[in-house]
Design an enzyme around this catalytic site. Structure first.
Site, mmCIF file in Angstrom:
data_model
loop_
_atom_site.group_PDB
_atom_site.id
_atom_site.type_symbol
_atom_site.label_atom_id
_atom_site.label_comp_id
_atom_site.label_asym_id
_atom_site.label_seq_id
_atom_site.Cartn_x
_atom_site.Cartn_y
_atom_site.Cartn_z
ATOM 1 N N ASP A 142 47.582 80.801 85.036
ATOM 2 C CA ASP A 142 48.732 80.553 84.164
ATOM 3 C C ASP A 142 48.304 80.415 82.706
ATOM 4 O OD1 ASP A 142 51.451 80.116 83.642
ATOM 5 O OD2 ASP A 142 51.662 78.881 85.441
ATOM 6 N N GLY A 167 32.644 76.347 83.922
ATOM 7 C CA GLY A 167 31.584 77.327 84.064
ATOM 8 C C GLY A 167 30.236 76.666 84.281
ATOM 9 N N GLU A 190 41.173 69.522 85.267
ATOM 10 C CA GLU A 190 39.849 70.067 84.993
ATOM 11 C C GLU A 190 38.971 69.870 86.226
ATOM 12 O OE1 GLU A 190 38.465 71.547 82.306
ATOM 13 O OE2 GLU A 190 40.229 71.476 81.012
#
Length: 275
Positions: A142, A167, A190
């Site tokens: 999104d 990452g 997160e």
């Protein structure tokens, strides 16, 4: 594949000698690895038959070597480009036939870097999918969400607006963040530092998970680290200060309930988050 791995691992040990001027077998092996990642023929991590994820560390090394071997160059794209970077965009130069063959939708403002794989049926709103990432079939990324370097996102997931899937390249970490099939990651949530969110789980808005975040099952008090069990419904919570309840509490994530696959498939996310 064995030859690629052998060359990359040897080059990694001698990486200080490599530069943008390097040519030959090392450069060829690194570029071939990136091409295979880009096409989905190779993944940074794969789930085994026993449910455990196997991380191919040499593939991460190849991505890092790619940055060392590649100079900055003009990256052609529509406004507001061009940009100046080492990694071109995945879809640079694509025509309608190439997009149709790839089978995913890419809305204006969505950026997929070379070396990331995006499967058929994926919808990308304005978002970023970084090098080494794998986004599987039917998933929606999104608006303003980020799928970080080498992150693995399963089938039919929804990565909500502003959510971040961390990452592993900056800073360098051992294992990628993994979101398994049929998961919902709420807005502004997160997930980072190699956390695995197992199949069918729901993370509420603003949930933050790192490798050291306590994930506490409300009904039993059992604590998980680095992994959300399958079909968990997770919200943000806090733990009282063990020394003095009057002092600040500390953050944790709370598993409000666990639902079976049938319930998860038939119940809306809003209903699951209500208690």
């Amino acid at each position: 594949m064995d030859d690629l791995q052998r060359i990359v691992e040897a080059a990694w040990e001698d990486r200080e000698s490599l530069s943008t001027e390097t040519r030959g077998a090392v450069c060829d092996a690194v570029m071939e690895t990136i091409e295979r990642l880009d096409a989905g023929r190779l993944r940074v991590a794969e789930r085994g038959a026993n449910g455990q994820w196997i991380v191919h560390q040499w593939v991460k090394q190849a991505i890092l070597l790619f940055f060392r071997l590649t100079p900055n160059q003009i990256v052609e794209a529509d406004a507001p480009g061009p940009w100046w970077d080492k990694v071109p965009l995945k879809t640079t130069g694509w025509d309608a036939a190439r997009f149709q063959a790839a089978g995913f939708r890419s809305l204006p403002g969505s950026f997929v870097r070379k070396g990331a794989y995006v499967a058929k049926g994926v919808v990308l709103l304005p978002s970023i999918v970084n090098i080494g990432a794998y986004v599987d079939e039917g998933t929606m990324v999104d608006g303003w969400a980020t799928v970080g370097s080498c992150a693995q996102v399963g089938k039919h997931c929804h990565i909500s607006g502003g959510a971040g899937i961390g990452g592993v390249l900056e800073p360098l970490q051992a294992n990628p963040t993994i979101i398994e099939d049929n998961c919902f990651i709420g807005a502004r949530a997160e997930v980072a530092e190699g956390v695995i969110v197992r199949e069918g789980s729901v993370l509420s808005m603003g949930v933050y998970l790192t490798s050291t975040t306590p994930i506490i099952e409300r009904r039993t008090g059992r604590t998980f680290l680095g992994e959300v069990p399958p079909y968990s419904v997770v919200v943000s919570g806090s733990r009282p200060n063990p020394v003095d309840p009057g002092l600040p509490s500390t953050y944790c994530a709370v598993i409000m309930k666990t639902v079976d696959e049938r319930t998860r498939s038939k119940t809306s996310v809003n209903e699951l988050l209500r208690e």
